[in-house]
Design a protein around this motif. Sequence first.
Motif, PDB file in Angstrom:
ATOM      1  N   TYR A 142       0.793  -1.226   0.000  1.00 51.75           N
ATOM      2  CA  TYR A 142       0.000   0.000   0.000  1.00 51.75           C
ATOM      3  C   TYR A 142       0.836   1.293   0.000  1.00 51.75           C
ATOM      4  O   TYR A 142       0.273   2.377  -0.060  1.00 51.75           O
ATOM      5  N   GLU A 158      -2.100   6.030   2.518  1.00 47.69           N
ATOM      6  CA  GLU A 158      -1.787   4.933   1.597  1.00 47.69           C
ATOM      7  C   GLU A 158      -1.704   5.520   0.189  1.00 47.69           C
ATOM      8  O   GLU A 158      -2.697   6.029  -0.332  1.00 47.69           O
ATOM      9  N   CYS A 161      -3.060   1.425  -3.953  1.00 49.05           N
ATOM     10  CA  CYS A 161      -4.094   0.470  -3.562  1.00 49.05           C
ATOM     11  C   CYS A 161      -4.000  -0.749  -4.470  1.00 49.05           C
ATOM     12  O   CYS A 161      -4.406  -0.685  -5.639  1.00 49.05           O
ATOM     13  N   SER A 164      -7.338  -1.623  -6.169  1.00 46.73           N
ATOM     14  CA  SER A 164      -8.116  -0.473  -6.638  1.00 46.73           C
ATOM     15  C   SER A 164      -9.110  -0.838  -7.738  1.00 46.73           C
ATOM     16  O   SER A 164     -10.228  -0.325  -7.772  1.00 46.73           O
ATOM     17  N   CYS A 174     -13.655  -1.009   0.336  1.00 51.37           N
ATOM     18  CA  CYS A 174     -13.115   0.154   1.063  1.00 51.37           C
ATOM     19  C   CYS A 174     -13.709   0.241   2.463  1.00 51.37           C
ATOM     20  O   CYS A 174     -13.008   0.559   3.433  1.00 51.37           O
ATOM     21  N   GLU A 177     -11.991  -2.148   4.723  1.00 53.61           N
ATOM     22  CA  GLU A 177     -10.670  -1.718   5.162  1.00 53.61           C
ATOM     23  C   GLU A 177     -10.794  -0.750   6.337  1.00 53.61           C
ATOM     24  O   GLU A 177     -10.046  -0.843   7.314  1.00 53.61           O
ATOM     25  N   CYS A 194      -9.867   9.296  -0.439  1.00 56.32           N
ATOM     26  CA  CYS A 194      -9.927   7.932  -0.966  1.00 56.32           C
ATOM     27  C   CYS A 194      -9.487   7.907  -2.428  1.00 56.32           C
ATOM     28  O   CYS A 194      -9.991   8.692  -3.243  1.00 56.32           O
ATOM     29  N   CYS A 202      -5.275   7.328  -0.112  1.00 50.42           N
ATOM     30  CA  CYS A 202      -6.262   7.015   0.919  1.00 50.42           C
ATOM     31  C   CYS A 202      -5.687   7.516   2.238  1.00 50.42           C
ATOM     32  O   CYS A 202      -4.576   7.134   2.611  1.00 50.42           O
TER      33      CYS A 202
END
Length: 211
Positions: A142, A158, A161, A164, A174, A177, A194, A202
Amino acid sequence: MNQEMDVSTRKVILTMLKTQGSLTVSDMAKQLGITEMAVRRHLNTLERDGLIEAKLVRQAMGRPTNLYSLTEQADELFPKKYHHLTLDLLGELVSEAGEQQVDRLFERRKERMVNRYEEQMQGKPLEERVKTLAEIQNSNGYMVDWNTTNEGHYVINEHNCPISQVANQYNHACQCELMMFKSLLNANVERTECLVKGGIKCSYTIQEKDK
């Protein structure tokens, strides 16, 4: 310029090993049109970086020679399209069982990850838990950094991703997480930016739970 040429030559060597399999120094020198000494210099760098490995093999005539091949680490340098397969499979699951079943899969994945990592968090103050979570996410690809704000809160960023493509289509990934962060940190966690929603990263703001 020389440094750029060196990097380019090493990329060509990696591609040769990927497409042709194991090769000797002599094989590579002939194909590249450079000296064996120059090839060895590049191989030394690639071996130091953990991208290739050598195996000594006996020949019918003459001395044993080294055969060079890619390591598992090097294989990750080449394009992978795993997300296409994942999205196809999730699409089939939606068709067969509905989107709620996909949400359950993400929930179960979140629970497995919490179970895997929660022991590393036990007995640590919040700052240490944040640091540990950042290290965990970094190891999972990440590209994380974290810091402390002037207000005494913590921020985890982050910059990459790995899921993603999946999260773009299935936003519950998401949400899971975020829930995982809250559970592992045992803290108040808010996502303030995000990648999937157009951000450049993120970002999560973390603070102690209210007493």
